[in-house]
Design a protein around this motif. Structure first.
Motif, PDB file in Angstrom:
ATOM      1  N   LYS A  57      33.519  -0.078   3.631  1.00 13.10           N
ATOM      2  CA  LYS A  57      32.899  -1.069   2.745  1.00 13.10           C
ATOM      3  C   LYS A  57      31.419  -0.759   2.522  1.00 13.10           C
ATOM      4  O   LYS A  57      30.915  -0.930   1.413  1.00 13.10           O
ATOM      5  N   VAL A  58      30.731  -0.302   3.547  1.00 14.10           N
ATOM      6  CA  VAL A  58      29.320   0.073   3.406  1.00 14.10           C
ATOM      7  C   VAL A  58      29.198   1.226   2.419  1.00 14.10           C
ATOM      8  O   VAL A  58      28.358   1.201   1.511  1.00 14.10           O
ATOM      9  N   GLN A  59      30.038   2.244   2.587  1.00 19.97           N
ATOM     10  CA  GLN A  59      29.995   3.392   1.675  1.00 19.97           C
ATOM     11  C   GLN A  59      30.278   2.970   0.237  1.00 19.97           C
ATOM     12  O   GLN A  59      29.594   3.402  -0.696  1.00 19.97           O
ATOM     13  N   ALA A  60      31.270   2.115   0.046  1.00 20.63           N
ATOM     14  CA  ALA A  60      31.621   1.658  -1.300  1.00 20.63           C
ATOM     15  C   ALA A  60      30.485   0.844  -1.910  1.00 20.63           C
ATOM     16  O   ALA A  60      30.143   1.013  -3.086  1.00 20.63           O
ATOM     17  N   MET A  61      29.883  -0.037  -1.116  1.00 17.75           N
ATOM     18  CA  MET A  61      28.798  -0.878  -1.616  1.00 17.75           C
ATOM     19  C   MET A  61      27.593  -0.025  -2.002  1.00 17.75           C
ATOM     20  O   MET A  61      26.978  -0.235  -3.054  1.00 17.75           O
TER      21      MET A  61
ATOM     22  N   ASP B 297      36.330  -4.385  12.330  1.00 20.02           N
ATOM     23  CA  ASP B 297      36.986  -3.088  12.428  1.00 20.02           C
ATOM     24  C   ASP B 297      35.970  -2.080  11.906  1.00 20.02           C
ATOM     25  O   ASP B 297      35.597  -2.109  10.732  1.00 20.02           O
ATOM     26  N   LEU B 298      35.482  -1.198  12.760  1.00 18.70           N
ATOM     27  CA  LEU B 298      34.386  -0.301  12.392  1.00 18.70           C
ATOM     28  C   LEU B 298      34.741   0.653  11.257  1.00 18.70           C
ATOM     29  O   LEU B 298      33.882   0.994  10.447  1.00 18.70           O
ATOM     30  N   GLN B 299      35.984   1.065  11.165  1.00 17.06           N
ATOM     31  CA  GLN B 299      36.387   1.940  10.055  1.00 17.06           C
ATOM     32  C   GLN B 299      36.336   1.192   8.726  1.00 17.06           C
ATOM     33  O   GLN B 299      35.916   1.742   7.709  1.00 17.06           O
TER      34      GLN B 299
ATOM     35  N   SER C 204      23.421  -3.561  18.700  1.00 20.20           N
ATOM     36  CA  SER C 204      23.415  -2.254  19.359  1.00 20.20           C
ATOM     37  C   SER C 204      24.657  -1.436  19.014  1.00 20.20           C
ATOM     38  O   SER C 204      24.563  -0.245  18.685  1.00 20.20           O
ATOM     39  N   ALA C 205      25.826  -2.069  19.064  1.00 15.84           N
ATOM     40  CA  ALA C 205      27.076  -1.356  18.755  1.00 15.84           C
ATOM     41  C   ALA C 205      27.097  -0.894  17.300  1.00 15.84           C
ATOM     42  O   ALA C 205      27.454   0.258  17.009  1.00 15.84           O
ATOM     43  N   LEU C 206      26.706  -1.776  16.389  1.00 10.86           N
ATOM     44  CA  LEU C 206      26.685  -1.404  14.972  1.00 10.86           C
ATOM     45  C   LEU C 206      25.664  -0.300  14.720  1.00 10.86           C
ATOM     46  O   LEU C 206      25.905   0.620  13.943  1.00 10.86           O
ATOM     47  N   LYS C 207      24.538  -0.399  15.394  1.00  9.86           N
ATOM     48  CA  LYS C 207      23.479   0.604  15.230  1.00  9.86           C
ATOM     49  C   LYS C 207      23.974   1.984  15.637  1.00  9.86           C
ATOM     50  O   LYS C 207      23.804   2.958  14.907  1.00  9.86           O
ATOM     51  N   ILE C 208      24.613   2.074  16.781  1.00 12.28           N
ATOM     52  CA  ILE C 208      25.124   3.358  17.269  1.00 12.28           C
ATOM     53  C   ILE C 208      26.160   3.924  16.291  1.00 12.28           C
ATOM     54  O   ILE C 208      26.112   5.090  15.921  1.00 12.28           O
ATOM     55  N   TYR C 209      27.089   3.072  15.865  1.00  9.61           N
ATOM     56  CA  TYR C 209      28.169   3.533  15.001  1.00  9.61           C
ATOM     57  C   TYR C 209      27.654   3.964  13.625  1.00  9.61           C
ATOM     58  O   TYR C 209      28.022   5.027  13.122  1.00  9.61           O
ATOM     59  N   LEU C 210      26.795   3.158  13.021  1.00  9.46           N
ATOM     60  CA  LEU C 210      26.288   3.484  11.686  1.00  9.46           C
ATOM     61  C   LEU C 210      25.311   4.656  11.719  1.00  9.46           C
ATOM     62  O   LEU C 210      25.305   5.483  10.809  1.00  9.46           O
TER      63      LEU C 210
END
Length: 169
Positions: free
Chosen positions: A111-115, A104-106, A15-21
């Motif tokens: 890392k997601v953007q780079a990947m 660390d969400l930042q 849930s937390a990752l979903k909201i943030y992403l």
């Protein structure tokens, strides 16, 4: 828009990752075990998978191997396992990156953007063909009649030059 699949058996983390992403503009899909993740990937175009190692039934390593059999989407492991062997095992089983929990969400977003940038925005060098042989500059090899020959840097440069100037004196 890129679609990210979050595969973790802890609903609070998902849930937390979903909201943030999602707030960063990504399409988010959820799976709470590996079987659900595979089913989701068969139904939806997934561009990146965030996967926990500790999952019910089989671990994330097993499911990463299964994902690799049906998709080239990058797999980033998120895990509380901090041992070096866990990271090595994750990469050896087909994982593309490893992030330890607590996340660390930042750092996760970076890392997601780079990947995603490396996986989908980069166009590999074109293959050059001549006399039934294909030169793949990206992997530095020559393929002819199904036989693959690895090339040194110098061999690659020489063959590129010759193939680009084919038919010229």
């Amino acid at each position: 828009m890129y679609n990210i699949l979050i595969c973790d058996d802890e609903p609070d983390i998902v849930s937390a990752l979903k909201i943030y992403l999602a707030s960063d503009g990504y399409g988010i899909y959820e799976a709470y075990n590996g079987r659900e993740a595979i089913e989701m990937m068969q139904k939806t175009e997934i561009h990146l998978v965030l996967m926990d190692i500790s999952l019910p039934f089989y671990n994330g390593y097993y499911w990463c191997d299964r994902i690799r059999a049906c998709s080239k989407a990058p797999v980033v492991f998120l895990s509380s396992h901090t041992e070096t062997m866990d990271v090595v095992m994750a990469v050896n089983m087909g994982g593309d990156d490893y992030i330890t929990k607590p996340v660390d969400l930042q750092v996760l977003i970076a890392k997601v953007q780079a990947m995603l940038r490396r996986s989908y925005d980069y166009e590999p060098p074109m293959q050059q063909r001549l006399f039934g042989a294909a030169l793949d500059a990206g992997s530095a090899c020559l393929v002819r009649d199904g036989q693959r020959t690895e090339l040194t840097k110098n061999e690659l440069r020489i063959l590129q030059t010759l193939m680009e100037a084919a038919g010229q004196v």
